[in-house]
Design a protein around this motif. Structure first.
Motif, PDB file in Angstrom:
ATOM      1  N   UNK A  55       0.807  -1.222   0.000  1.00  0.00           N
ATOM      2  CA  UNK A  55       0.000   0.000   0.000  1.00  0.00           C
ATOM      3  C   UNK A  55       0.839   1.269   0.000  1.00  0.00           C
ATOM      4  N   UNK A  56       1.994   1.252   0.670  1.00  0.00           N
ATOM      5  CA  UNK A  56       2.856   2.435   0.664  1.00  0.00           C
ATOM      6  C   UNK A  56       3.358   2.728  -0.745  1.00  0.00           C
ATOM      7  N   UNK A  57       3.814   1.687  -1.428  1.00  0.00           N
ATOM      8  CA  UNK A  57       4.282   1.853  -2.802  1.00  0.00           C
ATOM      9  C   UNK A  57       3.137   2.276  -3.716  1.00  0.00           C
ATOM     10  N   UNK A  58       1.986   1.657  -3.544  1.00  0.00           N
ATOM     11  CA  UNK A  58       0.810   1.982  -4.349  1.00  0.00           C
ATOM     12  C   UNK A  58       0.476   3.475  -4.233  1.00  0.00           C
ATOM     13  N   UNK A  59       0.403   3.977  -3.014  1.00  0.00           N
ATOM     14  CA  UNK A  59       0.075   5.384  -2.803  1.00  0.00           C
ATOM     15  C   UNK A  59       1.142   6.312  -3.378  1.00  0.00           C
ATOM     16  N   UNK A  60       2.398   5.951  -3.209  1.00  0.00           N
ATOM     17  CA  UNK A  60       3.485   6.771  -3.732  1.00  0.00           C
ATOM     18  C   UNK A  60       3.422   6.870  -5.256  1.00  0.00           C
ATOM     19  N   UNK A  61       3.237   5.750  -5.929  1.00  0.00           N
ATOM     20  CA  UNK A  61       3.197   5.742  -7.390  1.00  0.00           C
ATOM     21  C   UNK A  61       1.944   6.456  -7.893  1.00  0.00           C
ATOM     22  N   UNK A  62       0.814   6.281  -7.208  1.00  0.00           N
ATOM     23  CA  UNK A  62      -0.405   7.010  -7.577  1.00  0.00           C
ATOM     24  C   UNK A  62      -0.141   8.507  -7.544  1.00  0.00           C
ATOM     25  N   UNK A  63       0.447   8.981  -6.450  1.00  0.00           N
ATOM     26  CA  UNK A  63       0.718  10.418  -6.312  1.00  0.00           C
ATOM     27  C   UNK A  63       1.597  10.932  -7.444  1.00  0.00           C
ATOM     28  N   UNK A  64       2.670  10.213  -7.760  1.00  0.00           N
ATOM     29  CA  UNK A  64       3.572  10.647  -8.827  1.00  0.00           C
ATOM     30  C   UNK A  64       2.884  10.641 -10.186  1.00  0.00           C
ATOM     31  N   UNK A  65       2.165   9.578 -10.496  1.00  0.00           N
ATOM     32  CA  UNK A  65       1.511   9.501 -11.804  1.00  0.00           C
ATOM     33  C   UNK A  65       0.401  10.539 -11.930  1.00  0.00           C
ATOM     34  N   UNK A  66      -0.336  10.785 -10.849  1.00  0.00           N
ATOM     35  CA  UNK A  66      -1.330  11.861 -10.880  1.00  0.00           C
ATOM     36  C   UNK A  66      -0.667  13.209 -11.106  1.00  0.00           C
ATOM     37  N   UNK A  67       0.440  13.453 -10.428  1.00  0.00           N
ATOM     38  CA  UNK A  67       1.174  14.702 -10.616  1.00  0.00           C
ATOM     39  C   UNK A  67       1.594  14.875 -12.074  1.00  0.00           C
ATOM     40  N   UNK A  68       1.975  13.781 -12.703  1.00  0.00           N
ATOM     41  CA  UNK A  68       2.410  13.827 -14.098  1.00  0.00           C
ATOM     42  C   UNK A  68       1.241  13.945 -15.077  1.00  0.00           C
ATOM     43  N   UNK A  69       0.015  13.925 -14.549  1.00  0.00           N
ATOM     44  CA  UNK A  69      -1.149  14.146 -15.390  1.00  0.00           C
ATOM     45  C   UNK A  69      -1.900  12.904 -15.815  1.00  0.00           C
TER      46      UNK A  69
END
Length: 132
Positions: A28-42
């Motif tokens: 879940x930690x990795x999932x949330x981190x990658x979600x945040x980055x990909x959302x930031x990238x659009x």
């Protein structure tokens, strides 16, 4: 600046390719981190914590462009999920991620799906999404 124009701007960097991604990982930690980055990238990211949840999400998202899934998860593996997802959507791009490249190779998954070894850099995922 009006509040309407402020909210209508994209938060990601300009001139980037934006994808609709289903991201599956039981960490879940990795999932949330990658979600945040990909959302930031659009990118639009839909998350699932396991393969069963991912299959439910797949049924509801016919315009999904990319599935990114961990391979080793409790219950159904990411490889089995990838095969089922391709049955549902034959043109779906699939990126499998795992710290167990030997397991992925032994199951022959790399002949059907793209693969990125863990740990991976978010820049590697972004490059993958940009070149589809």
């Amino acid at each position: 600046m009006s509040s309407t124009s402020r909210h209508s701007k994209k938060t990601g960097p300009p001139n980037k390719v934006h994808r609709k991604v289903l991201l599956v990982d039981d960490n879940l930690d990795l999932l949330e981190l990658v979600i945040d980055f990909l959302n930031f990238l659009g990118h639009e990211v839909i998350a699932a914590r396991d393969a069963e949840e991912a299959l439910e999400r797949l049924k509801a998202i016919p315009d999904l462009q990319v599935l990114i899934s961990d391979v080793t998860m409790p219950g159904m593996s990411g490889i089995e999920l990838a095969h089922r997802a391709r049955q549902m959507y034959p043109g779906l791009r699939v990126l499998l991620v795992s710290g167990r490249a030997d397991l992925v190779a032994a199951q022959g998954a790399t002949q059907y799906f793209d693969f990125l070894p863990k740990p991976y850099r978010i820049a590697d995922v972004e490059a993958y999404l940009a070149h589809l």
